[in-house]
Structure formats: C-alpha cells, structure tokens
Design an enzyme around this catalytic site. Structure first.
Site, mmCIF file in Angstrom:
data_model
loop_
_atom_site.group_PDB
_atom_site.id
_atom_site.type_symbol
_atom_site.label_atom_id
_atom_site.label_comp_id
_atom_site.label_asym_id
_atom_site.label_seq_id
_atom_site.Cartn_x
_atom_site.Cartn_y
_atom_site.Cartn_z
ATOM 1 N N GLN A 68 -20.965 -17.114 1.947
ATOM 2 C CA GLN A 68 -19.802 -17.463 3.105
ATOM 3 C C GLN A 68 -18.070 -16.948 2.880
ATOM 4 O O GLN A 68 -18.283 -16.533 1.895
ATOM 5 C CB GLN A 68 -19.760 -19.101 3.006
ATOM 6 C CG GLN A 68 -19.189 -19.741 3.913
ATOM 7 C CD GLN A 68 -18.770 -21.037 4.146
ATOM 8 O OE1 GLN A 68 -18.049 -21.957 3.197
ATOM 9 N NE2 GLN A 68 -19.062 -21.473 4.924
ATOM 10 N N TYR B 165 -9.296 -24.556 7.255
ATOM 11 C CA TYR B 165 -9.328 -23.434 5.996
ATOM 12 C C TYR B 165 -8.493 -23.040 7.231
ATOM 13 O O TYR B 165 -8.768 -23.171 8.436
ATOM 14 C CB TYR B 165 -10.334 -23.593 5.567
ATOM 15 C CG TYR B 165 -10.761 -24.359 4.296
ATOM 16 C CD1 TYR B 165 -9.696 -24.192 3.080
ATOM 17 C CD2 TYR B 165 -11.783 -24.784 5.024
ATOM 18 C CE1 TYR B 165 -10.698 -25.453 2.216
ATOM 19 C CE2 TYR B 165 -12.600 -25.896 3.430
ATOM 20 C CZ TYR B 165 -11.357 -25.996 2.660
ATOM 21 O OH TYR B 165 -11.803 -27.201 1.307
ATOM 22 N N ARG C 109 -19.363 -20.804 10.929
ATOM 23 C CA ARG C 109 -19.356 -22.158 10.508
ATOM 24 C C ARG C 109 -18.001 -22.909 11.091
ATOM 25 O O ARG C 109 -17.143 -22.520 11.003
ATOM 26 C CB ARG C 109 -20.131 -22.731 9.375
ATOM 27 C CG ARG C 109 -19.596 -24.359 8.491
ATOM 28 C CD ARG C 109 -20.307 -24.760 7.338
ATOM 29 N NE ARG C 109 -21.239 -25.503 7.666
ATOM 30 C CZ ARG C 109 -21.152 -26.915 6.873
ATOM 31 N NH1 ARG C 109 -20.119 -26.134 5.664
ATOM 32 N NH2 ARG C 109 -21.968 -27.933 6.394
ATOM 33 N N GLY D 42 -26.677 -30.236 2.288
ATOM 34 C CA GLY D 42 -25.837 -29.853 1.455
ATOM 35 C C GLY D 42 -26.471 -31.120 0.127
ATOM 36 O O GLY D 42 -26.960 -30.393 -1.026
ATOM 37 N N ARG D 43 -25.391 -32.190 -0.008
ATOM 38 C CA ARG D 43 -26.534 -32.407 -0.781
ATOM 39 C C ARG D 43 -27.428 -32.552 -1.668
ATOM 40 O O ARG D 43 -28.436 -33.035 -2.263
ATOM 41 C CB ARG D 43 -25.876 -34.165 -0.792
ATOM 42 C CG ARG D 43 -24.221 -34.237 -1.281
ATOM 43 C CD ARG D 43 -24.125 -35.247 -0.766
ATOM 44 N NE ARG D 43 -23.599 -34.950 0.619
ATOM 45 C CZ ARG D 43 -22.456 -36.374 0.888
ATOM 46 N NH1 ARG D 43 -22.191 -37.472 0.559
ATOM 47 N NH2 ARG D 43 -22.416 -35.868 2.560
#
Ligand code: 8OZ
Length: 363
Positions: free
Chosen positions: A102, A183, A230, A318-319
């Site tokens: 990424q 971002y 993304r 993710g988690r």
C-alpha cells in the site's frame, strides 16, 4: 447454524493473478519498522504466517519522507527499504502467498518531528486535521500544515512513480494506492479539507485530479491489473465531503476508464458504523468493471452473503487477520477466532504480532 460460506473459497481472477479464495488481508499499520523505516525480519514472519489469504495488502508504506505521519511506519523510497521489503515478499511467496504494497502519503496528518528538516506537514490547504498521530512519546496532536504549492505537485507524482518502481524491485505482486481515511489523496478529494482555488480545488473534477494523476503515475510502472486503490467516501475525522455520492461517482468512473484492477471500498465510517453516510456503494461498484473489494465490519457470514450474491468479489478483513494467521482455515471450518489485543496494535515487537496461535496450537 451458520450460512453456507462456500462462495468464500472459490478462486478469483484478478488481472493475470489467480487468488485461491476471496479473503483479503486489509492494510494494517503496526509501527514496527526498524532504523531507516525498514521492515524487520519479524515483519516477514508476520506476513508469511498469513499467506493463505487470497491476497495480502501491506500496511501503508510512505512513498517519501514527507509522506510519513506516524512513528516507525515502513517506507518504500530508499534502497535499504527495498532490500528489507524483498525479504518480506520472498517469505510470502515461499509460503505460497501474494502481496501488494500500500503506497501512502499522509498529507497533513503528520507532525513536524517526522518531517524533513522539521518542517510543516503538507496538505491541500492550511487546515489542521482534527486527529492524533503516534510519536515516541505516544499519541500527539498533528501539526499545523502548509498548503502545497502548485509547483510541488509534479514532485509528489514523481514520488508515487518512484515508489511504484521500488515496489516492483522489492518483489511485490502489485500496489494499492491509499486514497482513503483522510490522508493526502482523500484530503484533496473532499471539500471539507480542500479549499484550493487552482486546478486541484473547487470542482469535483479538480479535487479528484491528484488521485487520478497518482494512479496514472503508478500505471507508468505497473500493468493495470496489478494496481488497486482504497477509497473511503464516508466522513473520517474532518476530511468530509458535502456530496460524497457525486464525488465518488466521478472518481470511480475515472478509475474505471484507467482500467485499474480493483477498488477497495471502506463502506461506512472507517472502523465505525457501516451506515454512517448514505452512499450507494452498490451503484459505485456497478460503474467499475474491475474487481470490488468490500471492507469494514464484515463477519464470515456477511462476507459469504456478499460474495455469493455478487455484491462483492473479495472481502478484506483487518482485525480478524491480525489475530488469526490461519483465518482462511478458521472460516472454512467455522472455527472460533482469537481475539485481537488492542494494546499491541501499534508498536512493539513479536508480542501481539507473530505470536497469535494457529488452530491446532489454540486447541
Ligand atoms: C491506524 C493508525 C495509523 C494509521 C489508516 C494507515 O487508517 C491508517 C492508520 C490506521 O488508513
């Protein structure tokens, strides 16, 4: 009784790659890089342990020193960073996996202590983000940013291209452009954070320009099937847009025209309410011919339903992947999952990183 999850274990063709299943490891910031912001050997172990995923997406990796916003995140702009990432990609490939990197520029979400020469972080406009970063001392307010000069934008695009080239040299299978979560690229796209009056501000077309140009820069290096992006249309901190549906309809249409391999969609608020903002994700998906990776708060059964119904091609976790190196096997067996330990998410060593047990050990 749980739903039939067999759809998750069908192979998927992403460009010229065959993914053995529909489960993607989402990019996860772990703040464990060594001196020089290089990936450590434990990072090779961590990703290799998770190589049974259909696709691994690395943690966000800054494309330049300026693109860094948190302590000890890995870079992809120096020869040393490339050499250390090579150990990661070799370990993943040896374990039978596939990994994209990424590419990340944090924009205004940074701190002077992390910036070249201790300068101000850069963003579309001199508007401070309402968010915290992570430094040696712990969490801290981000610094006041300065607006990028128009003349600096070509340099940022060169940094994307350079990082994309380095990613290839480091042995990655492809790249994901981080255009989400408040971002740099997201800051430019959303009118809450972009108050510019030049060709990169104002209209939807102008605000989307940097994202599209970053994708074009990466496409100079990579085949289009090996490039994903993304997106997070919903509000994240204060990088919000007044009309995310119109903005992202345009963005997705342009990305479709470039022929990107996938869009990776954070549906709803990042790490929050899936229904936070009324965006027609299905509509965005239908206007894109490449693959659709769905993300945010999916359970095994929700993912199986999304793939079986055709609403998503792939689902990113993710988690669940963080705490379960053998998540694919656990989902196949509908076995219990390890609980992620929040205290070891950001920073540290092997604890909460490479020591989550696989099924047989846990049993
Ligand atoms: C958590 C902590 C620091 C960074 C993101 C790269 O939200 C991140 C991130 C997440 O995309």
């Amino acid at each position: 009784m749980s739903a039939d999850a067999s759809a998750l274990f069908q192979p998927f063709t992403l460009g010229d790659l065959t993914l053995p299943n529909r489960l993607v490891m989402a990019p996860l910031t772990r703040n464990r890089a060594a001196e020089g912001d290089v990936a450590r050997d434990i990072t090779a172990t961590y990703y290799a342990q998770r190589a049974s995923a259909g696709l691994l997406i690395s943690e966000g990796s800054q494309i330049s020193h300026q693109g860094q916003g948190y302590l000890r995140t890995p870079g992809i702009y120096t020869p040393e960073q490339v050499a250390h990432w090579r150990k990661v990609t070799d370990a993943v490939h040896k374990a039978g996996g596939r990994i994209f990197i990424q590419l990340w520029h944090v924009g205004r979400v940074s701190h002077t202590s992390l910036q070249p020469g201790g300068g101000a972080p850069v963003g579309p406009s001199p508007l401070r983000a309402q968010t915290k970063t992570f430094l040696e001392e712990g969490f801290a307010e981000v610094s006041e940013p300065r607006a990028l000069e128009l003349s600096e934008i070509p340099g940022i695009l060169r940094d994307y291209e350079h990082a994309a080239r380095n990613a290839k040299e480091a042995g990655f299978d492809g790249v994901e452009i981080h255009a989400a979560n408040g971002y740099l690229l997201d800051q430019f796209m959303k009118d809450g954070s972009n108050h510019r009056k030049d060709a990169y501000g104002g209209s939807v077309e102008n605000r989307a320009r940097l994202t599209i140009e970053a994708a074009e820069a990466v496409l100079k290096v990579w085949d289009k099937g090996r490039v994903g992006i993304r997106l997070s249309p919903a509000k994240v901190n204060d990088a919000a847009d007044s009309d995310p549906q119109a903005l992202f309809s345009y963005v997705v249409e342009k990305l479709d025209a470039l022929g990107l391999g996938y869009i990776h969609m954070i549906e709803g608020a990042t790490q929050g309410d899936r229904n936070a903002v009324n965006v027609d994700y299905d509509g965005l998906r239908r206007s894109f011919k490449g693959a659709y990776i769905a993300n945010n708060g999916y359970s095994r059964d929700m993912a199986a339903e999304a793939v079986a119904s055709g609403r998503a091609d792939l689902v990113a976790f993710g988690r669940f992947f963080l705490a379960n190196p053998d998540l694919v096997e656990r989902f196949r067996l509908n076995a219990p999952l390890n609980e992620p330990d929040r205290a070891t998410f950001y920073g540290g060593g092997t604890e909460g990183y490479t020591d989550y047990p696989g099924l047989e050990k846990a049993a």
